[in-house]
Write an enzyme that holds these catalytic residues in place. Structure first.
Site, PDB file in Angstrom:
ATOM      1  N   ARG A 174       0.808  -1.235   0.000  1.00 38.99           N
ATOM      2  CA  ARG A 174       0.000   0.000   0.000  1.00 38.99           C
ATOM      3  C   ARG A 174       0.837   1.279   0.000  1.00 38.99           C
ATOM      4  O   ARG A 174       0.438   2.288   0.569  1.00 38.99           O
ATOM      5  CB  ARG A 174      -0.941   0.028   1.216  1.00 38.99           C
ATOM      6  CG  ARG A 174      -1.929  -1.074   1.257  1.00 38.99           C
ATOM      7  CD  ARG A 174      -2.861  -1.041   0.038  1.00 38.99           C
ATOM      8  NE  ARG A 174      -3.931  -1.985   0.228  1.00 38.99           N
ATOM      9  CZ  ARG A 174      -3.843  -3.266  -0.109  1.00 38.99           C
ATOM     10  NH1 ARG A 174      -2.770  -3.749  -0.683  1.00 38.99           N
ATOM     11  NH2 ARG A 174      -4.856  -4.074   0.110  1.00 38.99           N
ATOM     12  N   CYS A 221     -10.674  -0.290   3.270  1.00 44.63           N
ATOM     13  CA  CYS A 221     -10.056  -0.713   4.526  1.00 44.63           C
ATOM     14  C   CYS A 221      -9.403   0.474   5.225  1.00 44.63           C
ATOM     15  O   CYS A 221      -8.693   1.259   4.602  1.00 44.63           O
ATOM     16  CB  CYS A 221      -9.025  -1.806   4.260  1.00 44.63           C
ATOM     17  SG  CYS A 221      -9.805  -3.386   3.886  1.00 44.63           S
ATOM     18  N   GLU A 291      -4.437   2.684   7.027  1.00 42.33           N
ATOM     19  CA  GLU A 291      -4.092   2.505   5.619  1.00 42.33           C
ATOM     20  C   GLU A 291      -4.695   3.640   4.806  1.00 42.33           C
ATOM     21  O   GLU A 291      -4.107   4.139   3.847  1.00 42.33           O
ATOM     22  CB  GLU A 291      -4.646   1.157   5.148  1.00 42.33           C
ATOM     23  CG  GLU A 291      -4.181   0.712   3.787  1.00 42.33           C
ATOM     24  CD  GLU A 291      -5.250   0.838   2.740  1.00 42.33           C
ATOM     25  OE1 GLU A 291      -4.976   1.435   1.685  1.00 42.33           O
ATOM     26  OE2 GLU A 291      -6.368   0.347   2.960  1.00 42.33           O
TER      27      GLU A 291
HETATM   28  N1  EPU Z   1     -12.390 -11.482   8.637  1.00 44.12           N
HETATM   29  C1  EPU Z   1     -13.188 -11.625   9.727  1.00 44.12           C
HETATM   30  N2  EPU Z   1     -14.094 -10.628  10.016  1.00 44.12           N
HETATM   31  C2  EPU Z   1     -14.212  -9.508   9.256  1.00 44.12           C
HETATM   32  C3  EPU Z   1     -13.368  -9.354   8.122  1.00 44.12           C
HETATM   33  C4  EPU Z   1     -12.455 -10.368   7.828  1.00 44.12           C
HETATM   34  O1  EPU Z   1     -13.108 -12.602  10.444  1.00 44.12           O
HETATM   35  O2  EPU Z   1     -15.049  -8.653   9.589  1.00 44.12           O
HETATM   36  C5  EPU Z   1     -11.446 -12.555   8.308  1.00 44.12           C
HETATM   37  C6  EPU Z   1     -11.865 -13.303   7.041  1.00 44.12           C
HETATM   38  O3  EPU Z   1     -12.749 -14.343   7.338  1.00 44.12           O
HETATM   39  C7  EPU Z   1     -10.573 -13.793   6.481  1.00 44.12           C
HETATM   40  C8  EPU Z   1      -9.550 -12.747   6.937  1.00 44.12           C
HETATM   41  O4  EPU Z   1     -10.170 -12.019   7.983  1.00 44.12           O
HETATM   42  O5  EPU Z   1     -10.215 -15.010   7.062  1.00 44.12           O
HETATM   43  C9  EPU Z   1      -9.146 -11.804   5.783  1.00 44.12           C
HETATM   44  O6  EPU Z   1     -10.289 -11.101   5.306  1.00 44.12           O
HETATM   45  P1  EPU Z   1     -10.457 -10.624   3.793  1.00 44.12           P
HETATM   46  O7  EPU Z   1     -10.311 -11.794   2.885  1.00 44.12           O
HETATM   47  O8  EPU Z   1     -11.709  -9.828   3.727  1.00 44.12           O
HETATM   48  O9  EPU Z   1      -9.212  -9.740   3.486  1.00 44.12           O
HETATM   49  P2  EPU Z   1      -8.610  -8.519   4.276  1.00 44.12           P
HETATM   50  O10 EPU Z   1      -7.225  -8.895   4.656  1.00 44.12           O
HETATM   51  O11 EPU Z   1      -9.512  -8.024   5.340  1.00 44.12           O
HETATM   52  C10 EPU Z   1      -7.554  -7.421   2.134  1.00 44.12           C
HETATM   53  C11 EPU Z   1      -7.352  -5.985   1.748  1.00 44.12           C
HETATM   54  C12 EPU Z   1      -8.591  -5.435   1.066  1.00 44.12           C
HETATM   55  C13 EPU Z   1      -8.924  -6.298  -0.133  1.00 44.12           C
HETATM   56  C14 EPU Z   1      -9.124  -7.725   0.319  1.00 44.12           C
HETATM   57  C15 EPU Z   1      -9.427  -8.591  -0.901  1.00 44.12           C
HETATM   58  C16 EPU Z   1      -5.915  -4.809   3.366  1.00 44.12           C
HETATM   59  C17 EPU Z   1      -5.901  -3.925   4.566  1.00 44.12           C
HETATM   60  N3  EPU Z   1      -7.125  -5.187   2.956  1.00 44.12           N
HETATM   61  O12 EPU Z   1      -8.569  -7.418   3.109  1.00 44.12           O
HETATM   62  O13 EPU Z   1      -8.272  -4.127   0.620  1.00 44.12           O
HETATM   63  O14 EPU Z   1     -10.097  -5.830  -0.763  1.00 44.12           O
HETATM   64  O15 EPU Z   1      -7.931  -8.186   0.984  1.00 44.12           O
HETATM   65  O16 EPU Z   1      -9.180  -9.913  -0.703  1.00 44.12           O
HETATM   66  O17 EPU Z   1      -4.873  -5.106   2.817  1.00 44.12           O
HETATM   67  C18 EPU Z   1      -8.412  -1.770   0.906  1.00 44.12           C
HETATM   68  O18 EPU Z   1      -7.199  -1.741   0.737  1.00 44.12           O
HETATM   69  O19 EPU Z   1      -9.101  -0.726   1.068  1.00 44.12           O
HETATM   70  C19 EPU Z   1      -9.073  -3.063   0.938  1.00 44.12           C
HETATM   71  C20 EPU Z   1     -10.354  -3.176   1.227  1.00 44.12           C
END
Ligand code: EPU
Length: 303
Positions: A174, A221, A291
């Site tokens: 990022r 995020c 972020e």
């Molecule tokens: N999870 C939870 N509860 C929640 C959200 C997530 O338990 O409320 C768990 C999910 O079940 C999963 C893990 O956390 O096991 C990861 O969640 P997710 O796949 O949604 O990915 P993330 O790491 O939360 C990242 C990016 C997002 C991007 C998604 C796409 C960051 C900070 N976030 O999210 O990017 O859309 O992957 O896969 O790197 C952004 O940068 O604005 C953004 C939204």
């Protein structure tokens, strides 16, 4: 100083007293004194040089999808790129595209699909412009827009033209080493692939995004994922989904998204960010870093 006396804007499209809710997807309230939209790179360069000569501060804003204003009255000039910087052009190499920084990322994805070019299907659903996406290296786990960028054009903040090649560019989670530039054009290297295969990968990416809030006033995020973990998972585990400060709320769909219930002030949002950070730090020892860009244009331009 009224907008009339801002150097370099007299012959450019500009608006005064602009409603801040229209400038970011989080839609915090307030007013910007003046927003100028130079129509093309030449006009932009001239404007930047005039502002630099007059030591006039400015803030560059794309679609505002990863930015939250932390003040309601913005006095310094806001620059947005005009329509002449929203284009997609072929290059001599068929798999490379020259893209204006103001082009919506979604348009680039559709263009790539039509021309059977692959490489960033995972980006389906990421809002905002390609310029913002490249500068902030928008992405998903382990992937970012920077991976595709082979060249970049723009200006320094003083209006000097800059052209960078792959070896000059650094991208990390990022972030990039071009945040200080006013980027006008990026060149993307894609990979030929069959349309149906691309479409399939886009559908997969879209399905992954289903758990993220849609149509809400939000900035994506809020926190970076800590190494090896997920900020959303941690915040969810603390039971913070739906927690609100004023009109700012932790999304019930994905805990790393904050949503504006209506009229969230910067104080509401900063208060909620602070509450989350303290709870997560107290209970897990993890210090979450934001972020999203928390932007005070007046302070930023003064520094
Ligand atoms: N999870 C939870 N509860 C929640 C959200 C997530 O338990 O409320 C768990 C999910 O079940 C999963 C893990 O956390 O096991 C990861 O969640 P997710 O796949 O949604 O990915 P993330 O790491 O939360 C990242 C990016 C997002 C991007 C998604 C796409 C960051 C900070 N976030 O999210 O990017 O859309 O992957 O896969 O790197 C952004 O940068 O604005 C953004 C939204």
């Amino acid at each position: 100083m009224t907008a009339k006396t801002l150097p370099g804007i007299e012959n450019l499209p500009h608006a005064e007293g602009v409603d801040l809710t229209t400038l970011t997807s989080m839609a915090t309230p307030g007013t910007a004194r003046c927003v100028v939209t130079p129509p093309d790179a030449e006009a932009l360069g001239r404007l930047l040089r005039s502002l630099a000569e007059a030591h006039e501060p400015f803030t560059l804003l794309g679609d505002g999808t990863n930015v939250i204003f932390t003040r309601t009255e913005v006095r310094s000039l806001i620059i947005r790129l005009g329509a002449g910087l929203a284009f997609i052009e072929p290059t001599e190499a068929p798999e490379r595209l020259r893209v204006g920084a103001a082009t919506p990322l979604a348009h680039v994805l559709n263009h790539a699909l039509r021309h059977e070019l692959a490489g960033f299907e995972w980006a389906v659903g990421i809002p905002g412009t390609i310029g913002g996406a490249v500068v902030g290296n928008a992405g998903t786990a382990g992937r970012g827009m920077g991976d595709l960028v082979v060249a970049l054009e723009g200006f320094t903040r003083a209006g000097d033209p800059v052209a960078l090649g792959r070896d000059d560019l650094r991208f990390e989670y990022r972030d990039s080493n071009v945040r200080h530039l006013v980027v006008t054009v990026v060149e993307l290297a894609l990979t030929p692939s069959e349309r149906d295969a691309i479409r399939g990968r886009m559908e997969e990416a879209r399905a992954l995004r289903q758990r993220q809030p849609h149509g809400d006033r939000s900035s994506g995020c809020i926190f970076r994922n800590p190494p090896g973990d997920s900020a959303g998972r941690l915040i969810d585990e603390m039971g913070l989904k739906n927690t609100a400060v004023g009109q700012a709320r932790v999304s019930p769909d994905h805990a790393n998204f904050l949503v504006n219930d209506g009229d969230a002030s910067p104080e509401d949002i900063l208060g909620l960010i602070d509450l989350i950070r303290r709870r997560v730090a107290d209970e897990t020892g993890v210090h979450l870093q934001t972020e999203v860009i928390l932007l005070d244009p007046d302070e930023e331009s003064a520094s």
